[in-house]
Scaffold this active site. Structure first.
Site, PDB file in Angstrom:
ATOM      1  N   HIS A  33       0.834  -1.198   0.000  1.00 49.30           N
ATOM      2  CA  HIS A  33       0.000   0.000   0.000  1.00 49.30           C
ATOM      3  C   HIS A  33       0.874   1.255   0.000  1.00 49.30           C
ATOM      4  O   HIS A  33       0.967   1.964   1.019  1.00 49.30           O
ATOM      5  CB  HIS A  33      -0.926  -0.007   1.216  1.00 49.30           C
ATOM      6  CG  HIS A  33      -1.888  -1.155   1.231  1.00 49.30           C
ATOM      7  ND1 HIS A  33      -1.513  -2.427   1.610  1.00 49.30           N
ATOM      8  CD2 HIS A  33      -3.200  -1.229   0.895  1.00 49.30           C
ATOM      9  CE1 HIS A  33      -2.566  -3.234   1.514  1.00 49.30           C
ATOM     10  NE2 HIS A  33      -3.598  -2.534   1.085  1.00 49.30           N
ATOM     11  N   SER A  36      -1.179   4.782   0.702  1.00 55.99           N
ATOM     12  CA  SER A  36      -1.562   5.013   2.095  1.00 55.99           C
ATOM     13  C   SER A  36      -0.364   5.368   2.951  1.00 55.99           C
ATOM     14  O   SER A  36      -0.499   6.057   3.967  1.00 55.99           O
ATOM     15  CB  SER A  36      -2.240   3.769   2.670  1.00 55.99           C
ATOM     16  OG  SER A  36      -3.386   3.425   1.934  1.00 55.99           O
ATOM     17  N   GLY A 120      -4.121  -4.189  11.275  1.00 60.23           N
ATOM     18  CA  GLY A 120      -4.429  -4.529   9.898  1.00 60.23           C
ATOM     19  C   GLY A 120      -5.913  -4.690   9.728  1.00 60.23           C
ATOM     20  O   GLY A 120      -6.495  -4.293   8.718  1.00 60.23           O
ATOM     21  N   SER A 121      -6.567  -5.291  10.725  1.00 61.67           N
ATOM     22  CA  SER A 121      -8.015  -5.261  10.767  1.00 61.67           C
ATOM     23  C   SER A 121      -8.366  -3.895  11.346  1.00 61.67           C
ATOM     24  O   SER A 121      -8.102  -3.606  12.516  1.00 61.67           O
ATOM     25  CB  SER A 121      -8.538  -6.381  11.659  1.00 61.67           C
ATOM     26  OG  SER A 121      -9.926  -6.492  11.552  1.00 61.67           O
ATOM     27  N   GLU A 364     -17.729  -3.910  24.157  1.00 62.92           N
ATOM     28  CA  GLU A 364     -16.887  -5.102  24.248  1.00 62.92           C
ATOM     29  C   GLU A 364     -15.680  -5.063  23.323  1.00 62.92           C
ATOM     30  O   GLU A 364     -14.606  -5.563  23.675  1.00 62.92           O
ATOM     31  CB  GLU A 364     -17.718  -6.361  23.954  1.00 62.92           C
ATOM     32  CG  GLU A 364     -18.741  -6.702  25.027  1.00 62.92           C
ATOM     33  CD  GLU A 364     -20.087  -6.003  24.837  1.00 62.92           C
ATOM     34  OE1 GLU A 364     -21.010  -6.268  25.615  1.00 62.92           O
ATOM     35  OE2 GLU A 364     -20.196  -5.171  23.894  1.00 62.92           O
ATOM     36  N   PHE A 389     -21.731 -12.188  24.457  1.00 58.57           N
ATOM     37  CA  PHE A 389     -21.333 -10.863  23.984  1.00 58.57           C
ATOM     38  C   PHE A 389     -19.868 -10.802  23.569  1.00 58.57           C
ATOM     39  O   PHE A 389     -19.439  -9.835  22.936  1.00 58.57           O
ATOM     40  CB  PHE A 389     -21.632  -9.803  25.042  1.00 58.57           C
ATOM     41  CG  PHE A 389     -23.061  -9.820  25.517  1.00 58.57           C
ATOM     42  CD1 PHE A 389     -24.086 -10.242  24.677  1.00 58.57           C
ATOM     43  CD2 PHE A 389     -23.389  -9.436  26.806  1.00 58.57           C
ATOM     44  CE1 PHE A 389     -25.405 -10.268  25.108  1.00 58.57           C
ATOM     45  CE2 PHE A 389     -24.699  -9.459  27.242  1.00 58.57           C
ATOM     46  CZ  PHE A 389     -25.723  -9.884  26.398  1.00 58.57           C
ATOM     47  N   HIS A 413     -22.741 -16.947  32.063  1.00 55.77           N
ATOM     48  CA  HIS A 413     -24.096 -17.167  31.569  1.00 55.77           C
ATOM     49  C   HIS A 413     -24.067 -17.956  30.249  1.00 55.77           C
ATOM     50  O   HIS A 413     -24.771 -17.648  29.295  1.00 55.77           O
ATOM     51  CB  HIS A 413     -24.838 -15.839  31.385  1.00 55.77           C
ATOM     52  CG  HIS A 413     -25.101 -15.116  32.662  1.00 55.77           C
ATOM     53  ND1 HIS A 413     -24.089 -14.701  33.489  1.00 55.77           N
ATOM     54  CD2 HIS A 413     -26.265 -14.741  33.251  1.00 55.77           C
ATOM     55  CE1 HIS A 413     -24.598 -14.089  34.547  1.00 55.77           C
ATOM     56  NE2 HIS A 413     -25.921 -14.106  34.431  1.00 55.77           N
TER      57      HIS A 413
END
Length: 509
Positions: A33, A36, A120-121, A364, A389, A413
């Site tokens: 890239h 960028s 990267g994510s 979260e 969650f 839970h």
């Protein structure tokens, strides 16, 4: 003694060399890239070599070092080029970029020694930086700053705004974001293009100090922005800089369709001629960090609680009591919870050690990112919420091992046994999700004693760990001298006439 490059001509010479390395390394790899990376060259060159970034390259683990996270991890050619200019990489090593076996991966991971966190994510770096800033402000009481380079495209991620809310709540003025507003995403313009005012208004609404830079390629404007950032008044800071994607190479500058594409031979030759030669040669020193002692607490052994056989105790309650017990044995243990600590059991730890407990509210993804940041500063985070969650934060969870983070997750839970709450609250996917994490450790205790023992075993086991706990009370079936090694199992009943083996865990036992 200051190591600052005060001369703009010198900074421009360094920037030229970094641009040359960016286009050369991506050309050699045939991918990457470059556009960028080119947009943020001046922003990062000024940070590194104008005296703003304080770092001892002879000791990357120095607790006083400033930290730098590239949330826009695809700008790794710029990241590696900066460290080459600082002398930690030989320039010729940049030609191994993206090669199989090279530590210079397409998106940075902990394989490269100067990577603070794997990214990267998109939408994760600010949360990780927040965790590091929490460690500095509330735990280590050190004056290091955490810098996070962000791309404008990733500001569409909800996790960014989770981090922005929580950083303001904790008054982290040692957290400095650098938003590279280069207008173009992967397939075209971003939602707000070059409108800095939109970003600044939104950030100010969240009680951040937003500092606009009209020309993110002007060293004087950038320097003033950094100086202003260090005078913040208890608010986190975001430098919002207008830049041009592909800056310095006219054939790709501010032109769509070039995201993630390397130059061919002819384009490279034209680009290098346009960028020009650089008289930069010797590695440049960085400003040394401020020296302050890191706080160290003594560890002390703790005695496990006594649970009577037959007692009805929920494993989630045993988890909370185990955290409190282990606080002295693991003085760098911290706990984070997503506003359900009175249900997960983490409230016991919050009451006993409020200075080591961080309320993350219903956010979260940010909670997991912040825990990763804390772990990378040497802490042992236990992260708890309802098992169901944790699935919304799985992207952050799967990335944590690539940073080498030692984080323990606790999902309460779990399973269908919470029936009355309905399917939205039932954690059914959690074990399967954590089993996809390489070298993760998953434990599912069935009673209070095994829960206590397995919390301690997780604390002693390096890497990602997951403890599954149950809402309902279950009978204590193991005595105090029973051991629970990781990877083991127990035989409850057997006879010579057995014909069937039943394997179970948790409440099913």
């Amino acid at each position: 003694m200051s190591h600052t490059l005060n001369d703009v001509d010198q900074l421009q010479a360094v920037a030229r060399q970094i641009r040359r390395w960016i286009v050369q390394s991506t050309h050699h790899a045939g991918s990457g890239h470059p556009t960028s990376s080119l947009s943020a060259v001046e922003l990062m060159t000024a940070l590194f070599f104008h005296g703003h970034f304080r770092f001892d390259i002879s000791n990357p683990d120095d607790p006083n070092n400033d930290r730098l996270i590239f949330s826009k991890g695809h700008a790794s050619p710029l990241f590696y080029s900066l460290w080459a200019a600082a002398g930690t990489i030989k320039p010729e090593q940049l030609c191994s970029y993206r090669e199989f076996g090279s530590e210079l991966e397409g998106h940075p991971t902990s394989r490269f020694a100067f990577t603070e966190a794997a990214t990267g994510s998109l939408g994760q770096g600010l949360s990780i930086g927040m965790g590091m800033a929490l460690a500095a402000r509330y735990l280590d009481r050190l004056r290091f700053r955490t810098f996070v380079l962000l791309g404008d495209s990733e500001m569409a991620e909800g996790s960014q705004w989770e981090a922005i809310q929580l950083a303001a709540h904790y008054k982290l003025d040692n957290l400095i974001g650098i938003l590279d507003v280069n207008r173009l995403g992967q397939r075209g313009p971003t939602m707000t293009g070059h409108d800095l005012d939109v970003y600044c208004r939104r950030l100010e609404a969240f009680n951040w100090n937003a500092i606009p830079v009209e020309d993110g390629h002007d060293f004087e404007q950038i320097h003033r922005a950094y100086e202003h950032a260090f005078d913040s008044d208890g608010r986190p800071v975001m430098i919002v800089a207008r830049t041009l994607k592909g800056k310095g190479v006219s054939q790709i500058e501010d032109v769509g369709g070039w995201h993630g594409k390397a130059l061919n031979d002819e384009q490279l030759a034209t680009a290098l001629e346009e960028i020009g030669e650089s008289d930069f040669s010797d590695p440049l020193p960085l400003e040394p960090p401020e020296r302050a002692p890191q706080r160290h607490a003594q560890s002390a052994k703790s005695d496990p609680p006594h649970y009577e056989l037959g007692d009805e105790v929920a494993t989630r309650q045993a988890y909370g009591k185990a955290l409190v017990r282990l606080a002295t044995e693991f003085p760098r243990l911290v706990a984070l919870d997503a506003e359900v600590s009175n249900s997960t059991g983490a409230k016991d730890f919050a009451d006993a050690h409020p200075e080591r407990f961080f309320e993350m509210y219903i956010a979260e993804q940010n909670m997991v990112g912040a825990a990763t940041g804390l772990a990378l500063r040497g802490y042992l985070p236990f992260v708890s919420t309802f098992a169901a969650f944790l699935s919304r934060a799985f992207d952050q969870i799967r990335m944590a091992p690539h940073s080498g983070a030692n984080v323990k997750f606790v999902g309460s839970h779990a399973g269908v046994s919470i029936g009355q709450d309905g399917p939205s609250q039932m954690g059914l996917e959690d074990i399967a999700l954590f089993r996809t994490i390489p070298e993760s450790t998953i434990v599912y205790p069935c009673d209070a004693h095994s829960a206590d023992s397995l919390v301690q075993a997780l604390a002693q086991t390096e890497g990602i760990g997951y403890l599954r706990t149950t809402r309902a009370s279950t009978p204590v079936i193991y005595g105090p001298h029973e051991s629970f090694p990781i990877g083991g199992s127990k035989v409850l009943r057997q006879s010579e006439s057995d014909e069937v083996t039943i394997v179970a865990a948790g409440i099913t036992v």
